[in-house]
Design a protein around this motif. Structure first.
Motif, PDB file in Angstrom:
ATOM      1  N   CYS A   1     -45.114  49.316  26.802  1.00 29.29           N
ATOM      2  CA  CYS A   1     -44.758  50.729  27.000  1.00 29.29           C
ATOM      3  C   CYS A   1     -46.047  51.539  27.149  1.00 29.29           C
ATOM      4  O   CYS A   1     -47.118  51.077  26.775  1.00 29.29           O
ATOM      5  CB  CYS A   1     -43.986  51.274  25.801  1.00 29.29           C
ATOM      6  SG  CYS A   1     -42.543  50.279  25.374  1.00 29.29           S
TER       7      CYS A   1
ATOM      8  N   ALA B   1     -46.766  54.044  25.400  1.00 29.48           N
ATOM      9  CA  ALA B   1     -47.149  54.219  23.989  1.00 29.48           C
ATOM     10  C   ALA B   1     -46.030  53.589  23.178  1.00 29.48           C
ATOM     11  O   ALA B   1     -44.895  53.497  23.651  1.00 29.48           O
ATOM     12  CB  ALA B   1     -47.307  55.692  23.635  1.00 29.48           C
ATOM     13  N   TYR B   2     -46.346  53.121  21.969  1.00 33.26           N
ATOM     14  CA  TYR B   2     -45.310  52.512  21.133  1.00 33.26           C
ATOM     15  C   TYR B   2     -44.823  53.499  20.077  1.00 33.26           C
ATOM     16  O   TYR B   2     -45.611  54.247  19.498  1.00 33.26           O
ATOM     17  CB  TYR B   2     -45.853  51.270  20.417  1.00 33.26           C
ATOM     18  CG  TYR B   2     -46.160  50.109  21.325  1.00 33.26           C
ATOM     19  CD1 TYR B   2     -45.434  49.882  22.499  1.00 33.26           C
ATOM     20  CD2 TYR B   2     -47.163  49.206  20.997  1.00 33.26           C
ATOM     21  CE1 TYR B   2     -45.711  48.814  23.321  1.00 33.26           C
ATOM     22  CE2 TYR B   2     -47.447  48.120  21.820  1.00 33.26           C
ATOM     23  CZ  TYR B   2     -46.723  47.938  22.979  1.00 33.26           C
ATOM     24  OH  TYR B   2     -46.998  46.869  23.789  1.00 33.26           O
ATOM     25  N   CYS B   3     -43.512  53.419  19.820  1.00 35.52           N
ATOM     26  CA  CYS B   3     -42.908  54.283  18.802  1.00 35.52           C
ATOM     27  C   CYS B   3     -42.918  53.552  17.460  1.00 35.52           C
ATOM     28  O   CYS B   3     -42.617  52.354  17.403  1.00 35.52           O
ATOM     29  CB  CYS B   3     -41.467  54.602  19.168  1.00 35.52           C
ATOM     30  SG  CYS B   3     -41.270  55.218  20.853  1.00 35.52           S
TER      31      CYS B   3
ATOM     32  N   TYR C   1     -40.851  53.679  15.128  1.00 31.14           N
ATOM     33  CA  TYR C   1     -39.529  53.235  14.666  1.00 31.14           C
ATOM     34  C   TYR C   1     -38.978  52.084  15.502  1.00 31.14           C
ATOM     35  O   TYR C   1     -37.887  51.583  15.240  1.00 31.14           O
ATOM     36  CB  TYR C   1     -38.514  54.392  14.706  1.00 31.14           C
ATOM     37  CG  TYR C   1     -38.195  54.871  16.110  1.00 31.14           C
ATOM     38  CD1 TYR C   1     -37.298  54.159  16.913  1.00 31.14           C
ATOM     39  CD2 TYR C   1     -38.794  56.001  16.628  1.00 31.14           C
ATOM     40  CE1 TYR C   1     -37.012  54.579  18.199  1.00 31.14           C
ATOM     41  CE2 TYR C   1     -38.517  56.424  17.903  1.00 31.14           C
ATOM     42  CZ  TYR C   1     -37.616  55.712  18.685  1.00 31.14           C
ATOM     43  OH  TYR C   1     -37.344  56.122  19.956  1.00 31.14           O
ATOM     44  N   CYS C   2     -39.712  51.629  16.499  1.00 35.39           N
ATOM     45  CA  CYS C   2     -39.151  50.721  17.497  1.00 35.39           C
ATOM     46  C   CYS C   2     -38.721  49.380  16.894  1.00 35.39           C
ATOM     47  O   CYS C   2     -39.482  48.745  16.177  1.00 35.39           O
ATOM     48  CB  CYS C   2     -40.168  50.468  18.595  1.00 35.39           C
ATOM     49  SG  CYS C   2     -39.498  49.429  19.905  1.00 35.39           S
TER      50      CYS C   2
ATOM     51  N   PHE D   1     -43.725  42.834  21.703  1.00 38.03           N
ATOM     52  CA  PHE D   1     -45.099  43.282  21.971  1.00 38.03           C
ATOM     53  C   PHE D   1     -46.173  42.495  21.212  1.00 38.03           C
ATOM     54  O   PHE D   1     -47.351  42.690  21.472  1.00 38.03           O
ATOM     55  CB  PHE D   1     -45.276  44.765  21.592  1.00 38.03           C
ATOM     56  CG  PHE D   1     -44.183  45.671  22.077  1.00 38.03           C
ATOM     57  CD1 PHE D   1     -43.639  45.521  23.347  1.00 38.03           C
ATOM     58  CD2 PHE D   1     -43.705  46.694  21.267  1.00 38.03           C
ATOM     59  CE1 PHE D   1     -42.636  46.358  23.792  1.00 38.03           C
ATOM     60  CE2 PHE D   1     -42.698  47.537  21.706  1.00 38.03           C
ATOM     61  CZ  PHE D   1     -42.164  47.366  22.971  1.00 38.03           C
TER      62      PHE D   1
ATOM     63  N   GLY E   1     -39.350  46.942  25.894  1.00 37.55           N
ATOM     64  CA  GLY E   1     -40.421  47.665  26.546  1.00 37.55           C
ATOM     65  C   GLY E   1     -39.922  48.832  27.418  1.00 37.55           C
ATOM     66  O   GLY E   1     -38.892  49.413  27.165  1.00 37.55           O
TER      67      GLY E   1
ATOM     68  N   LYS F   1     -39.269  55.895  28.359  1.00 36.59           N
ATOM     69  CA  LYS F   1     -39.828  57.110  27.758  1.00 36.59           C
ATOM     70  C   LYS F   1     -40.981  57.632  28.598  1.00 36.59           C
ATOM     71  O   LYS F   1     -41.707  58.532  28.170  1.00 36.59           O
ATOM     72  CB  LYS F   1     -40.303  56.844  26.339  1.00 36.59           C
ATOM     73  CG  LYS F   1     -39.180  56.819  25.315  1.00 36.59           C
ATOM     74  CD  LYS F   1     -39.708  57.119  23.916  1.00 36.59           C
ATOM     75  CE  LYS F   1     -38.591  57.129  22.900  1.00 36.59           C
ATOM     76  NZ  LYS F   1     -38.144  55.776  22.541  1.00 36.59           N
TER      77      LYS F   1
HETATM   78  S1  SF4 Z   1     -39.307  50.131  23.710  1.00 42.14           S
HETATM   79 FE1  SF4 Z   1     -38.759  52.306  23.629  1.00 42.14          FE
HETATM   80  S2  SF4 Z   1     -38.623  52.766  21.421  1.00 42.14           S
HETATM   81 FE2  SF4 Z   1     -39.771  50.836  21.650  1.00 42.14          FE
HETATM   82  S3  SF4 Z   1     -41.921  51.453  21.708  1.00 42.14           S
HETATM   83 FE3  SF4 Z   1     -41.229  51.315  23.827  1.00 42.14          FE
HETATM   84  S4  SF4 Z   1     -40.613  53.434  24.340  1.00 42.14           S
HETATM   85 FE4  SF4 Z   1     -40.710  53.289  22.092  1.00 42.14          FE
END
Ligand code: SF4
Length: 246
Positions: free
Chosen positions: A149, A151-153, A155-156, A162, A196, A229
């Motif tokens: 991604c 950027a990583y969240c 809460y993911c 990853f 992702g 996102k």
């Molecule tokens: S998959 Fe979605 S929720 Fe998970 S890190 Fe990537 S953008 Fe964020």
């Protein structure tokens, strides 16, 4: 096409940048150590747009975008956090840390609610790679090249995709298996291409996954969606560069 937003070159920051990012120098050594501790176990990735435009650095650590994208101590169990932090403090090397990190990762239940086993469709007794079919009308598809991604969240729950937990990954290199599966499952009306973030892919690559879904025998598939996102984390994907108009 003219743009009112100036162009920005994509720059990624990860665990190695925690002590280098000027914005993080407002934090104490202990706070940065806590971030590095979590980032040893769980993936951390932000980009220059998130850092420079989305976070209010006068409001850290409370800023919600900071909490959404930078490692937070509460992401690890206290005993795991103490163990990894202690190893960093005494200078343990990567070889020594690796088994503990892997043990903690597997202990975090990376695929809750049986996602890895219960939602993966089977054909002729074999799992169909890179797919989940949980809801009757909707199939989720995970293209191999979209398993990261912008950027990583924090809460993911897709983080195993990853961090190199190979047996915890599900992704497909091509759409052939998906197309064959959909031809046999007329109840599916919607394909959700996810990751992702599929919008991390060049448009040309994305096209290789999407165009086969428009072919004969798949008229029952009436919607193709992208789980992304990118409009929030890297809007330049749609405003600048060779992929934006494609
Ligand atoms: S998959 Fe979605 S929720 Fe998970 S890190 Fe990537 S953008 Fe964020």
């Amino acid at each position: 096409m003219t743009h009112s937003i100036p162009e920005r070159r994509f720059q990624v920051y990860g665990k190695a940048h925690i002590d280098k990012l000027p914005q993080l120098q407002k934090l104490t050594d202990q706070q940065r150590l806590a971030m590095k501790t979590v980032a040893e176990v769980l993936p951390f990735r932000v980009n220059n747009y998130v850092v420079e435009e989305l976070i209010d650095w006068d409001n850290i650590p409370d800023d919600p975008m900071f909490q959404l994208t930078f490692p937070q101590q509460g992401m690890l169990r206290p005993e795991d956090f103490e163990l990894i932090r202690g190893m960093i403090q005494r200078g343990a090397d990567a070889k020594e840390m690796a088994p503990e990190i892997k043990r903690i990762q597997y202990g975090l239940n990376p695929h809750p609610a049986g996602q890895k086993s219960l939602n993966v469709p089977h054909e002729n007794g074999e799992p169909v790679p890179g797919m989940q079919h949980k809801y009757r009308e909707t199939v989720l598809f995970f293209p191999m090249a979209g398993q990261t991604c912008h950027a990583y969240c924090t809460y993911c729950f897709r983080w195993p995709q990853f961090v190199g937990l190979d047996d915890m990954k599900f992704a497909s290199k091509e759409a052939v298996g998906l197309v064959e599966y959909l031809k046999r499952h007329k109840e599916v009306t919607s394909v959700l291409i996810t990751g992702g973030d599929p919008m991390i892919m060049r448009t040309q690559l994305l096209r290789q996954y999407v165009e086969p879904l428009l072919g004969p025998g798949l008229e029952h598939v009436t919607s193709i969606r992208f789980g992304t996102k990118a409009p929030a984390y890297w809007p330049y994907r749609f405003t600048h560069g060779p992929d934006s108009d494609d």
